[in-house]
Motif scaffolding. Sequence first.
Motif, short mmCIF file in Angstrom:
data_model
loop_
_atom_site.label_atom_id
_atom_site.label_comp_id
_atom_site.label_asym_id
_atom_site.label_seq_id
_atom_site.Cartn_x
_atom_site.Cartn_y
_atom_site.Cartn_z
N ASP A 203 0.82 -1.21 0.00
CA ASP A 203 0.00 0.00 0.00
C ASP A 203 0.86 1.26 0.00
O ASP A 203 0.56 2.22 -0.73
CB ASP A 203 -0.94 0.01 1.21
CG ASP A 203 -2.05 -1.01 1.08
OD1 ASP A 203 -2.36 -1.42 -0.06
OD2 ASP A 203 -2.63 -1.39 2.13
N GLU A 204 1.92 1.25 0.78
CA GLU A 204 2.77 2.43 0.87
C GLU A 204 3.43 2.74 -0.47
O GLU A 204 3.49 3.91 -0.90
CB GLU A 204 3.85 2.18 1.93
CG GLU A 204 4.73 3.38 2.23
CD GLU A 204 5.70 3.08 3.36
OE1 GLU A 204 6.90 3.31 3.13
OE2 GLU A 204 5.26 2.63 4.43
N VAL A 205 3.89 1.72 -1.17
CA VAL A 205 4.51 1.90 -2.47
C VAL A 205 3.48 2.40 -3.49
O VAL A 205 3.74 3.32 -4.26
CB VAL A 205 5.16 0.59 -2.96
CG1 VAL A 205 5.64 0.71 -4.40
CG2 VAL A 205 6.31 0.18 -2.05
N ALA A 206 2.29 1.81 -3.46
CA ALA A 206 1.23 2.20 -4.38
C ALA A 206 0.85 3.66 -4.19
O ALA A 206 0.69 4.40 -5.17
CB ALA A 206 0.01 1.31 -4.21
N VAL A 207 0.73 4.10 -2.96
CA VAL A 207 0.38 5.50 -2.68
C VAL A 207 1.47 6.43 -3.22
O VAL A 207 1.18 7.45 -3.85
CB VAL A 207 0.14 5.72 -1.17
CG1 VAL A 207 0.07 7.21 -0.83
CG2 VAL A 207 -1.12 5.01 -0.72
N ARG B 117 3.24 10.30 -7.44
CA ARG B 117 4.14 10.69 -8.53
C ARG B 117 3.39 10.80 -9.85
O ARG B 117 3.62 11.72 -10.63
CB ARG B 117 5.27 9.68 -8.67
CG ARG B 117 6.27 9.73 -7.55
CD ARG B 117 7.37 8.73 -7.79
NE ARG B 117 8.28 8.69 -6.67
CZ ARG B 117 9.32 7.90 -6.60
NH1 ARG B 117 9.61 7.09 -7.60
NH2 ARG B 117 10.10 7.92 -5.55
N ALA B 118 2.52 9.84 -10.10
CA ALA B 118 1.73 9.85 -11.34
C ALA B 118 0.87 11.10 -11.39
O ALA B 118 0.82 11.79 -12.42
CB ALA B 118 0.87 8.59 -11.43
N ALA B 119 0.19 11.41 -10.29
CA ALA B 119 -0.69 12.58 -10.24
C ALA B 119 0.11 13.87 -10.46
O ALA B 119 -0.34 14.78 -11.15
CB ALA B 119 -1.43 12.64 -8.91
N ALA B 120 1.31 13.92 -9.89
CA ALA B 120 2.16 15.11 -10.05
C ALA B 120 2.55 15.32 -11.51
O ALA B 120 2.81 16.44 -11.94
CB ALA B 120 3.41 14.99 -9.18
N MET B 121 2.56 14.24 -12.28
CA MET B 121 2.91 14.33 -13.70
C MET B 121 1.66 14.39 -14.58
O MET B 121 1.75 14.38 -15.80
CB MET B 121 3.77 13.14 -14.11
CG MET B 121 5.13 13.12 -13.41
SD MET B 121 6.16 11.76 -13.94
CE MET B 121 6.63 12.33 -15.55
N GLY B 122 0.49 14.42 -13.93
CA GLY B 122 -0.76 14.48 -14.69
C GLY B 122 -1.09 13.18 -15.39
O GLY B 122 -1.68 13.19 -16.46
N MET B 123 -0.69 12.07 -14.77
CA MET B 123 -0.90 10.76 -15.37
C MET B 123 -1.65 9.85 -14.41
O MET B 123 -1.64 10.07 -13.20
CB MET B 123 0.46 10.10 -15.69
CG MET B 123 1.37 10.93 -16.57
SD MET B 123 3.02 10.23 -16.67
CE MET B 123 2.83 9.21 -18.10
N THR B 124 -2.26 8.82 -14.98
CA THR B 124 -2.83 7.77 -14.14
C THR B 124 -1.69 6.85 -13.71
O THR B 124 -0.60 6.87 -14.30
CB THR B 124 -3.88 6.95 -14.91
OG1 THR B 124 -3.23 6.24 -15.96
CG2 THR B 124 -5.00 7.84 -15.46
N LEU B 125 -1.95 6.02 -12.72
CA LEU B 125 -0.93 5.08 -12.27
C LEU B 125 -0.51 4.12 -13.39
O LEU B 125 0.69 3.92 -13.60
CB LEU B 125 -1.39 4.32 -11.02
CG LEU B 125 -0.38 3.34 -10.44
CD1 LEU B 125 0.97 3.99 -10.17
CD2 LEU B 125 -0.93 2.71 -9.17
N PRO B 126 -1.45 3.53 -14.14
CA PRO B 126 -1.02 2.66 -15.24
C PRO B 126 -0.18 3.39 -16.29
O PRO B 126 0.80 2.84 -16.81
CB PRO B 126 -2.33 2.15 -15.84
CG PRO B 126 -3.31 2.22 -14.71
CD PRO B 126 -2.91 3.45 -13.93
N GLU B 127 -0.53 4.63 -16.60
CA GLU B 127 0.26 5.40 -17.57
C GLU B 127 1.67 5.64 -17.04
O GLU B 127 2.66 5.50 -17.76
CB GLU B 127 -0.41 6.74 -17.86
CG GLU B 127 -1.69 6.65 -18.66
CD GLU B 127 -2.46 7.96 -18.70
OE1 GLU B 127 -3.24 8.12 -19.65
OE2 GLU B 127 -2.30 8.82 -17.80
N TYR B 128 1.74 6.01 -15.76
CA TYR B 128 3.04 6.28 -15.14
C TYR B 128 3.88 5.01 -15.10
O TYR B 128 5.07 5.04 -15.43
CB TYR B 128 2.84 6.85 -13.73
CG TYR B 128 4.13 7.13 -13.02
CD1 TYR B 128 4.92 8.21 -13.39
CD2 TYR B 128 4.55 6.32 -11.97
CE1 TYR B 128 6.12 8.47 -12.74
CE2 TYR B 128 5.75 6.58 -11.32
CZ TYR B 128 6.53 7.65 -11.70
OH TYR B 128 7.71 7.91 -11.06
#
Length: 79
Positions: free
Chosen positions: A10-14, A19-30
Amino acid sequence: MRQLNVRLDDEVAVGLEQRAAAMGMTLPEYARKVLTEDADEQRARFLTAAAHFAQHWGPAFEAEFGPYPVREKDGRSAA
């Protein structure tokens, strides 16, 4: 296209989601971006090492085993 399923703590996923959000991406995209960049880096490192090896050891290899055969455009040996 292949699909990859990865289990994360969970900690890694968060952290990755942030990081993904900061780049304007979804987690799968990131994740796709990070994995693709890593694969390209590994390939580049391998090719660099192979070129270094060939340059350094190529003459010794050729002296031992002979020159690499020249190929015609159709793939047949020129000799």
